[in-house]
Design a protein around this motif. Structure first.
Motif, PDB file in Angstrom:
ATOM      1  N   TYR A  25      12.514 -43.908  -0.100  1.00 36.63           N
ATOM      2  CA  TYR A  25      11.459 -42.915  -0.299  1.00 36.63           C
ATOM      3  C   TYR A  25      10.161 -43.421   0.297  1.00 36.63           C
ATOM      4  CZ  TYR A  25       9.775 -45.883  -4.126  1.00 36.63           C
ATOM      5  OH  TYR A  25       9.291 -46.937  -4.860  1.00 36.63           O
ATOM      6  N   ARG A  53       8.006 -27.555   2.779  1.00 39.06           N
ATOM      7  CA  ARG A  53       8.616 -28.875   2.532  1.00 39.06           C
ATOM      8  C   ARG A  53       8.004 -29.575   1.329  1.00 39.06           C
ATOM      9  NH1 ARG A  53       7.851 -32.742   6.723  1.00 39.06           N
ATOM     10  NH2 ARG A  53       8.885 -34.132   5.285  1.00 39.06           N
ATOM     11  N   SER A 128      17.644 -27.761   0.835  1.00 39.58           N
ATOM     12  CA  SER A 128      18.742 -28.307   1.638  1.00 39.58           C
ATOM     13  C   SER A 128      18.576 -28.050   3.127  1.00 39.58           C
ATOM     14  CB  SER A 128      20.082 -27.776   1.141  1.00 39.58           C
ATOM     15  OG  SER A 128      20.128 -26.377   1.298  1.00 39.58           O
ATOM     16  N   HIS A 130      15.944 -28.918   4.763  1.00 40.10           N
ATOM     17  CA  HIS A 130      15.008 -29.940   5.251  1.00 40.10           C
ATOM     18  C   HIS A 130      15.622 -31.325   5.149  1.00 40.10           C
ATOM     19  CE1 HIS A 130      11.913 -26.874   5.189  1.00 40.10           C
ATOM     20  NE2 HIS A 130      12.226 -26.608   3.938  1.00 40.10           N
ATOM     21  N   GLU A 131      15.288 -32.171   6.110  1.00 32.36           N
ATOM     22  CA  GLU A 131      15.765 -33.552   6.076  1.00 32.36           C
ATOM     23  C   GLU A 131      15.142 -34.282   4.882  1.00 32.36           C
ATOM     24  OE1 GLU A 131      15.404 -37.499   8.825  1.00 32.36           O
ATOM     25  OE2 GLU A 131      15.756 -35.610   9.876  1.00 32.36           O
ATOM     26  N   THR A 132      13.842 -34.072   4.685  1.00 34.15           N
ATOM     27  CA  THR A 132      13.147 -34.649   3.534  1.00 34.15           C
ATOM     28  C   THR A 132      12.215 -33.600   2.940  1.00 34.15           C
ATOM     29  OG1 THR A 132      11.303 -35.516   4.853  1.00 34.15           O
ATOM     30  CG2 THR A 132      13.167 -37.022   4.446  1.00 34.15           C
ATOM     31  N   THR A 147      14.995 -37.466   0.367  1.00 33.54           N
ATOM     32  CA  THR A 147      15.953 -36.449   0.802  1.00 33.54           C
ATOM     33  C   THR A 147      16.265 -35.518  -0.371  1.00 33.54           C
ATOM     34  OG1 THR A 147      17.935 -37.700   0.195  1.00 33.54           O
ATOM     35  CG2 THR A 147      17.037 -38.074   2.429  1.00 33.54           C
ATOM     36  N   THR A 149      19.111 -34.503  -1.182  1.00 34.09           N
ATOM     37  CA  THR A 149      20.320 -35.044  -1.810  1.00 34.09           C
ATOM     38  C   THR A 149      19.963 -36.110  -2.838  1.00 34.09           C
ATOM     39  OG1 THR A 149      21.594 -34.591   0.185  1.00 34.09           O
ATOM     40  CG2 THR A 149      22.546 -36.174  -1.363  1.00 34.09           C
TER      41      THR A 149
END
Length: 165
Positions: A25, A53, A128, A130-132, A147, A149
């Protein structure tokens, strides 16, 4: 994205939880303006990140159970969709003082991570794409980028379309 931050003394419960979990992070800080009308939009602008984001953490009451909703700052929470996502019938915004006492954070700084009492969590499905994403790190003027996830895993979140433009 930068490498995992080293454990810092004085970290927030959110950053302590991320470090303990070994999650990668990045912490972003900015000078919070107490006169700002929207904490989330202020964060997006200060960090130079698109508002879709940057996600805000809201606490709602779904059929008598506090539930965390994480939605883009650019939109609003759809309370009916939130209730449906957790199998409930009715959702209302939680009393702000109860939300603060339960999570251990102050309004404008509530993080979905490291809460005093772990609440069920729903993350808007748009995350989901977006990459981050950025969420509050537990203090006004402090965001954590990770992320979707990782956020879903650490909070045991349900991913559902709970935001509206």
């Amino acid at each position: 994205m930068a490498k995992k931050q080293k454990k810092q003394t004085g970290g927030t419960p959110a950053t302590v939880a991320l470090t303990a979990a070994g999650v990668t992070y990045t912490v972003h800080s900015y000078d919070h303006d107490p006169a700002s009308a929207s904490y989330g939009e202020e964060a997006a602008e200060a960090l130079g990140v698109s508002p879709d984001r940057v996600f805000k953490t809201l606490v709602a009451d779904v059929d008598g159970e506090l539930t965390v909703a994480v939605v883009p700052v650019a939109g609003q929470l759809d309370l009916k969709a939130l209730a449906s996502a957790v199998g409930g019938k009715r959702a209302t915004m939680a009393d702000p003082n109860l939300a603060e006492r339960t999570t251990g954070y102050v309004r404008g700084g509530i993080s979905p991570l490291g809460q005093r009492k772990r609440l069920r969590t729903v993350l808007d499905a748009s995350a989901s794409t977006h990459e981050t994403i950025c969420v509050s790190a537990g203090r006004r003027g402090l965001e954590v980028e990770l992320t979707p996830t990782a956020l879903t895993t650490l909070t045991a979140a349900v991913l559902a379309p709970i935001g509206r433009g």
